[in-house]
Design a protein around this motif. Structure first.
Motif, short mmCIF file in Angstrom:
data_model
loop_
_atom_site.label_atom_id
_atom_site.label_comp_id
_atom_site.label_asym_id
_atom_site.label_seq_id
_atom_site.Cartn_x
_atom_site.Cartn_y
_atom_site.Cartn_z
N GLU A 85 -47.48 -27.50 -63.43
CA GLU A 85 -46.05 -27.17 -63.25
C GLU A 85 -45.18 -28.27 -63.85
O GLU A 85 -45.28 -29.44 -63.48
CB GLU A 85 -45.75 -26.99 -61.76
CG GLU A 85 -44.37 -26.39 -61.53
CD GLU A 85 -44.10 -26.06 -60.08
OE1 GLU A 85 -45.04 -25.65 -59.36
OE2 GLU A 85 -42.94 -26.22 -59.66
N ARG A 274 -38.65 -19.93 -45.33
CA ARG A 274 -38.26 -21.16 -46.02
C ARG A 274 -39.37 -22.22 -45.89
O ARG A 274 -39.67 -22.94 -46.84
CB ARG A 274 -36.92 -21.66 -45.45
CG ARG A 274 -36.48 -23.00 -45.97
CD ARG A 274 -36.36 -23.05 -47.50
NE ARG A 274 -36.45 -24.44 -47.96
CZ ARG A 274 -36.94 -24.81 -49.13
NH1 ARG A 274 -37.37 -23.93 -50.01
NH2 ARG A 274 -36.99 -26.08 -49.45
N THR A 277 -42.07 -22.18 -48.62
CA THR A 277 -41.64 -22.73 -49.92
C THR A 277 -41.42 -24.24 -49.83
O THR A 277 -41.76 -24.98 -50.75
CB THR A 277 -40.33 -22.03 -50.37
OG1 THR A 277 -40.45 -20.66 -50.07
CG2 THR A 277 -40.08 -22.22 -51.84
N HIS A 278 -40.84 -24.65 -48.73
CA HIS A 278 -40.61 -26.08 -48.45
C HIS A 278 -41.96 -26.82 -48.51
O HIS A 278 -42.10 -27.82 -49.22
CB HIS A 278 -39.98 -26.16 -47.06
CG HIS A 278 -39.74 -27.51 -46.50
ND1 HIS A 278 -38.52 -28.14 -46.57
CD2 HIS A 278 -40.55 -28.36 -45.82
CE1 HIS A 278 -38.59 -29.32 -45.95
NE2 HIS A 278 -39.83 -29.48 -45.50
N LYS A 280 -44.70 -25.72 -49.84
CA LYS A 280 -45.30 -25.56 -51.18
C LYS A 280 -44.85 -26.71 -52.07
O LYS A 280 -45.62 -27.24 -52.87
CB LYS A 280 -44.88 -24.20 -51.77
CG LYS A 280 -45.55 -23.84 -53.08
CD LYS A 280 -44.84 -24.38 -54.31
CE LYS A 280 -45.56 -23.97 -55.58
NZ LYS A 280 -45.01 -24.63 -56.76
N GLY A 281 -43.58 -27.12 -51.90
CA GLY A 281 -43.07 -28.24 -52.68
C GLY A 281 -43.85 -29.51 -52.37
O GLY A 281 -44.21 -30.28 -53.26
N ASN A 284 -47.20 -29.43 -53.99
CA ASN A 284 -47.18 -29.76 -55.43
C ASN A 284 -47.69 -31.18 -55.64
O ASN A 284 -48.46 -31.45 -56.55
CB ASN A 284 -45.75 -29.68 -55.99
CG ASN A 284 -45.33 -28.26 -56.30
OD1 ASN A 284 -46.15 -27.37 -56.44
ND2 ASN A 284 -44.03 -28.05 -56.42
N ALA A 380 -37.56 -32.32 -54.11
CA ALA A 380 -37.16 -30.91 -54.13
C ALA A 380 -35.91 -30.70 -53.29
O ALA A 380 -34.94 -30.08 -53.73
CB ALA A 380 -38.30 -30.03 -53.62
N LEU A 384 -32.31 -29.39 -54.41
CA LEU A 384 -31.82 -28.14 -53.84
C LEU A 384 -30.48 -28.30 -53.15
O LEU A 384 -29.63 -27.41 -53.22
CB LEU A 384 -32.84 -27.60 -52.82
CG LEU A 384 -34.11 -26.98 -53.41
CD1 LEU A 384 -35.17 -26.79 -52.34
CD2 LEU A 384 -33.80 -25.66 -54.08
N ILE A 389 -32.02 -26.48 -58.05
CA ILE A 389 -33.32 -26.83 -58.59
C ILE A 389 -33.44 -26.54 -60.09
O ILE A 389 -34.21 -27.16 -60.80
CB ILE A 389 -34.44 -26.08 -57.80
CG1 ILE A 389 -35.77 -26.82 -57.91
CG2 ILE A 389 -34.62 -24.64 -58.25
CD1 ILE A 389 -35.85 -28.03 -57.06
N HIS A 393 -35.64 -28.25 -63.37
CA HIS A 393 -36.73 -27.36 -63.70
C HIS A 393 -36.65 -26.87 -65.14
O HIS A 393 -37.62 -26.91 -65.88
CB HIS A 393 -36.60 -26.12 -62.79
CG HIS A 393 -37.80 -25.87 -61.97
ND1 HIS A 393 -38.03 -26.47 -60.77
CD2 HIS A 393 -38.87 -25.07 -62.19
CE1 HIS A 393 -39.16 -26.05 -60.27
NE2 HIS A 393 -39.70 -25.21 -61.12
#
Ligand code: MEV
Length: 438
Positions: A85, A274, A277-278, A280-281, A284, A380, A384, A389, A393
């Motif tokens: 990514e 949320r 996704t939070h 998931k960051g 990463n 992130a 945000l 973002i 990105h």
């Protein structure tokens, strides 16, 4: 329709590719040469990769990036990250720099116990089973001595073995529930070997236990396997600084930034859509280090997400607070990692990644990995809650779009220059590229 194949694993690598091309790729020469293009010229190195798994036909590359300037417990690290990514390494580096100017990251391992279970069925009197367990517990430990001897020399081994009655949840279901200290190894093979031996001894001892009826003697082993849920193998990573030092943006005070940032964390604490996704960051950063250091990212993912749901609802891994003008941001996660055994001594890049990290112990690697996750989540949330973002990105994604459209080096240089002053969107990049080309 293509017929199934028997004995595929026995074919040579080239034969496998020929079979694939003939049956699934319409004999596409280009597809075959793509597979072969990724073979390593060094036969020995290629053979090593071929033998990691079955049916290897090629290698699958991921970029290995470096995120420098990570100040962790007073020591600087360069963190190797394997990830595709585009914005992740840049974000990690930015967060590392930001926090290195504010005291750096603090990290500590809270505990480091691994878990394994023998799952079995027993139809009979629980108190008799308890008596059997009491008698055979020393035998279980004795039977695994050849497996545990070396681990014990390194200070690890079996910490406890318990008999658990799960019949309230599932008829006749019991467990041997064991805890292990596997020192610097992830310990999967060690744990599973111990468990399989426990199962063997349990079954044998049950079959001749005088108190058992004939039915009770038929105790049935279902399976023996470690658990990737490791809520007693926890690492904590943390940053803190005065609220006033948080903003680098003239349009926003530290207080304004903190307020928004903390709200973003609160939302992830109570809202699963949320939170996923939070988290998931954060993953990463975590996955990229886990992969680069040859650890099992599937195990880490499964364990961390189970932990994120431990209170009955999926929630944020990170938390934030302000007390007496001090902003604090932290994360506690389960991480079962190893720095010896497995791929760590086999894969040259994994060995190198561990060298880059100054040959960490498993607990140091847990700390570094958690810090990478916290840094990523911070980066992130910072984007945000401020610029959004997409700015960062798309800047990183610009190169992907240019590569997709086969931009030359000169075109890339001009486009990067142009888009330092213009908003990057997929269509604006294509439009500008076409304009330049015409
Ligand atoms: C993208 O890979 C990760 C983010 O979506 C994380 C987040 O939303 O917190 C930016």
């Amino acid at each position: 329709m293509t017929k199934p194949i028997n004995g595929f694993s026995k074919l040579s690598k080239s034969e496998k590719i020929d079979w694939l091309a003939e049956n699934y790729l319409k004999n596409n020469e280009n597809a075959v040469s793509i597979l072969k293009q990724y073979w390593n010229e060094d036969d020995k190195l290629q053979k090593l990769h071929d033998e990691f798994i079955e049916n290897t036909v090629s290698n699958f590359y991921l970029p290995l990036g470096l995120a420098p300037n990570f100040l962790i417990n007073g020591k600087y690290y360069v963190i190797p990250m394997a990830i595709e990514e585009s914005s992740v390494v840049a974000a990690a580096s930015k967060a590392a720099k930001f926090w290195s100017e504010r005291g750096g990251f603090k990290a500590s391992v809270i505990n480091q116990k691994k878990i394994g279970q023998v799952h079995f069925l027993f139809s009979g009197d629980f108190s008799k089973l308890q008596r059997l367990f009491k008698i055979i517990e020393p035998k279980l430990r004795e039977a695994v001595k050849p497996i545990t001897r070396n681990m014990e020399k390194r200070g690890g081994g079996i910490l406890s073995i318990d008999l658990i009655n799960k019949t309230q949840d599932l008829e006749n279901y019991y467990q041997l529930f064991a805890k292990f200290d596997t020192r610097d190894s992830m310990g999967a093979n060690f744990i599973n070997s111990c468990l399989e031996k426990f199962a063997e001894v349990l079954q044998e001892e049950a079959s001749k236990f005088e108190e058992f009826s004939a039915k009770e003697k038929e105790l049935q082993i279902i399976m023996s396997i470690l658990s990737n849920y490791v809520p007693e193998c926890i690492v904590r990573a943390e940053v803190s600084c005065p609220v006033a030092e948080l903003s680098e943006d003239k349009n926003m005070t530290g207080e304004q930034f903190t307020e928004k940032f903390i709200q973003a964390v609160r939302i992830a604490e109570i809202e699963p859509y949320r939170a996923v996704t939070h988290n998931k960051g954060a993953m990463n950063g975590i996955d990229a280090v886990v992969l680069a250091t040859g650890n099992d990212f599937r195990a880490v993912e499964a364990g961390i997400h189970a932990y994120a749901s431990r209170n009955g609802s999926y929630s944020s891994l990170t938390h934030a607070s302000v007390e007496d003008g001090i902003f604090k941001f932290w994360m506690e996660i389960p991480l079962a990692l190893g720095t010896v055994g497995g791929l760590t001594s086999l894969h040259p890049l994994v060995k190198l990644a561990l060298d880059i990290l100054q040959k960490p112990s498993a607990s140091e690697l847990m700390e570094i990995t958690a810090v990478a996750g916290l840094a990523q989540n911070f980066a992130a949330l910072r984007s945000l809650t401020t610029t959004g973002i997409q700015q960062g990105h798309m800047k990183m994604h610009l190169m992907n779009i240019l590569n997709q459209h086969k931009a030359s080096e000169i075109e890339k240089k001009e486009m990067v220059e142009y888009f330092t002053h213009h908003t990057i969107t997929h269509s604006s990049v294509i439009e500008q590229l076409e304009k330049m080309r015409s």
